[in-house]
Scaffold this active site. Sequence first.
Site, PDB file in Angstrom:
ATOM      1  N   ARG A  25       0.813  -1.211   0.000  1.00  0.00           N
ATOM      2  CA  ARG A  25       0.000   0.000   0.000  1.00  0.00           C
ATOM      3  C   ARG A  25       0.853   1.269   0.000  1.00  0.00           C
ATOM      4  O   ARG A  25       0.436   2.288  -0.550  1.00  0.00           O
ATOM      5  CB  ARG A  25      -0.949  -0.030   1.203  1.00  0.00           C
ATOM      6  CG  ARG A  25      -2.090  -1.046   1.035  1.00  0.00           C
ATOM      7  CD  ARG A  25      -2.753  -1.361   2.368  1.00  0.00           C
ATOM      8  NE  ARG A  25      -3.936  -2.209   2.244  1.00  0.00           N
ATOM      9  CZ  ARG A  25      -3.913  -3.523   2.078  1.00  0.00           C
ATOM     10  NH1 ARG A  25      -2.755  -4.150   2.001  1.00  0.00           N
ATOM     11  NH2 ARG A  25      -5.050  -4.223   1.987  1.00  0.00           N
ATOM     12  N   GLY A  92      -1.933 -11.531  -5.182  1.00  0.00           N
ATOM     13  CA  GLY A  92      -3.352 -11.187  -5.216  1.00  0.00           C
ATOM     14  C   GLY A  92      -3.609  -9.786  -4.711  1.00  0.00           C
ATOM     15  O   GLY A  92      -4.511  -9.092  -5.204  1.00  0.00           O
ATOM     16  N   ARG A 120      -7.111 -17.491  -9.500  1.00  0.00           N
ATOM     17  CA  ARG A 120      -7.785 -16.949  -8.321  1.00  0.00           C
ATOM     18  C   ARG A 120      -8.953 -16.050  -8.740  1.00  0.00           C
ATOM     19  O   ARG A 120      -8.829 -15.258  -9.674  1.00  0.00           O
ATOM     20  CB  ARG A 120      -6.789 -16.182  -7.446  1.00  0.00           C
ATOM     21  CG  ARG A 120      -5.734 -17.105  -6.860  1.00  0.00           C
ATOM     22  CD  ARG A 120      -4.665 -16.375  -6.092  1.00  0.00           C
ATOM     23  NE  ARG A 120      -5.174 -15.809  -4.846  1.00  0.00           N
ATOM     24  CZ  ARG A 120      -4.418 -15.131  -3.985  1.00  0.00           C
ATOM     25  NH1 ARG A 120      -3.129 -14.949  -4.234  1.00  0.00           N
ATOM     26  NH2 ARG A 120      -4.935 -14.651  -2.881  1.00  0.00           N
ATOM     27  N   SER A 165     -13.131  -9.091   3.677  1.00  0.00           N
ATOM     28  CA  SER A 165     -11.934  -9.120   2.832  1.00  0.00           C
ATOM     29  C   SER A 165     -11.327  -7.735   2.749  1.00  0.00           C
ATOM     30  O   SER A 165     -11.940  -6.813   2.194  1.00  0.00           O
ATOM     31  CB  SER A 165     -12.275  -9.617   1.421  1.00  0.00           C
ATOM     32  OG  SER A 165     -11.177  -9.406   0.551  1.00  0.00           O
ATOM     33  N   ASP A 311      -4.426 -15.039   7.538  1.00  0.00           N
ATOM     34  CA  ASP A 311      -3.185 -15.529   6.939  1.00  0.00           C
ATOM     35  C   ASP A 311      -2.389 -16.412   7.885  1.00  0.00           C
ATOM     36  O   ASP A 311      -1.495 -17.150   7.450  1.00  0.00           O
ATOM     37  CB  ASP A 311      -2.313 -14.357   6.481  1.00  0.00           C
ATOM     38  CG  ASP A 311      -2.828 -13.718   5.210  1.00  0.00           C
ATOM     39  OD1 ASP A 311      -3.546 -14.393   4.453  1.00  0.00           O
ATOM     40  OD2 ASP A 311      -2.519 -12.534   4.967  1.00  0.00           O
ATOM     41  N   LYS A 338      -6.923 -18.403  -1.378  1.00  0.00           N
ATOM     42  CA  LYS A 338      -5.595 -17.814  -1.224  1.00  0.00           C
ATOM     43  C   LYS A 338      -4.693 -18.383  -2.316  1.00  0.00           C
ATOM     44  O   LYS A 338      -5.170 -18.861  -3.345  1.00  0.00           O
ATOM     45  CB  LYS A 338      -5.062 -18.104   0.180  1.00  0.00           C
ATOM     46  CG  LYS A 338      -5.864 -17.415   1.293  1.00  0.00           C
ATOM     47  CD  LYS A 338      -5.666 -15.910   1.258  1.00  0.00           C
ATOM     48  CE  LYS A 338      -6.331 -15.216   2.421  1.00  0.00           C
ATOM     49  NZ  LYS A 338      -6.064 -13.754   2.426  1.00  0.00           N
TER      50      LYS A 338
END
Length: 423
Positions: A25, A92, A120, A165, A311, A338
């Site tokens: 980010r 992802g 995915r 999510s 995770d 994932k």
Amino acid sequence: MKLLKNKSGLSGTLTVPADKSISHRSIMFGAISHGKTTIHNFLRAEDCLSTVAVFKALGVTIDDDGEVISIEGKGFKHLQAPQQILDAGNSGTTMRLVLGILAGQTFHSKIAGDASLNRRPMERVMGPLRMMGGNLQGEQGSEFPPIEIEGGPLSAITYEMPIASAQVKSAILFAALQAEGLTTIIEKEKSRNHTEEMIKQFGGNISVEDKTITVSGGQQLVGQEVTVPGDISSAAFYLVAATLLADSDLQLKHVGINPTRTGILDVLQEMGADIQEGSVDSQNQAADLQIKAAPLKAVEIKGEIIPRLIDELPVIALAATQAEGTTVIRDAEELKVKETNRIDATAQELNKLGANIETTEDGLIIHGPTPLHGGTVDSHGDHRIGMMLQIAALLTDDIVELNNPEAINISYPNFFNDLASLI
């Protein structure tokens, strides 16, 4: 490759790699802000380098002197049409978040990943972006990459998240910053909030009240100086190893303790782990953690805590194989999409080593404690499965061989060396 062995415990001090989510980010926000952004302690792993490459392909100047990354931000309106298909690699996070940025641009673009990422699903992101007016199309009309994006003007929406999510939420937030009007997102459960926090850090306005997030379009963000804390997802493997191995006494330095990410600390402590928080850096939401060996008991893991440790669930499952009783993990359907289906992969690989784990539609049932033995296991091309299996190998005197260990480079290229330094 043959995995490391040592049942006597981990000791010493380690600084874990920088936070992967924040590293991604920081590049994105630096690129869409105006002016210079400098990033300290950036994670130079394959996934994050894919994000760097994508924004360079969008015309952003990004310099890395090995210590600090400098970004000359262009703002949303001055990104450039890429000359080739954007390559998200195995990431992802890169693909899903960048879709939110590309949806509001004035040019056509296409983004793809490696063979794993291209399997995915992306409809969970494309759906709300289409509601905002985005024009996104998967391969041959499917929801799978490569994804073509015909950028254009976007409109604000109110969107109730069907799943918890952070990636979907973040994609919508990046689109909302470009949209006309006020966008509202209502979360099913609170997920990691790095995007919301960085909107504030880069000078934006965003309102967060419980599970409702509102943000207006047309904001201009300003470049910042960012220091990335250690990644609690990487620290998780050492937290579990030091807890399970007798005589461990380990310190992890400057680990991120953002409350939306610390579910693993809560669960391990509920199981009986001896984890103490040391010196705290409140500005960067980080702290030193001290871990000593301790016996564990089974727990039930479900509901609102799941997004805070999604995770870390594979390595939590490993911890549960050594806990007294039956641990149940529920509400973790997100694990299926994932890098691999982590529900199936976790059970399959740990059962090869002697664990007693059953899969369910939304989680795992783990019967413990069970002694583990040697065998040949596979990462399934998933970095977190690979690292979890290395920690499992420490619990046995037998040889454990790991196929596809290179997957670990996705997030932690120096993992084996760092672990060896503590043995």
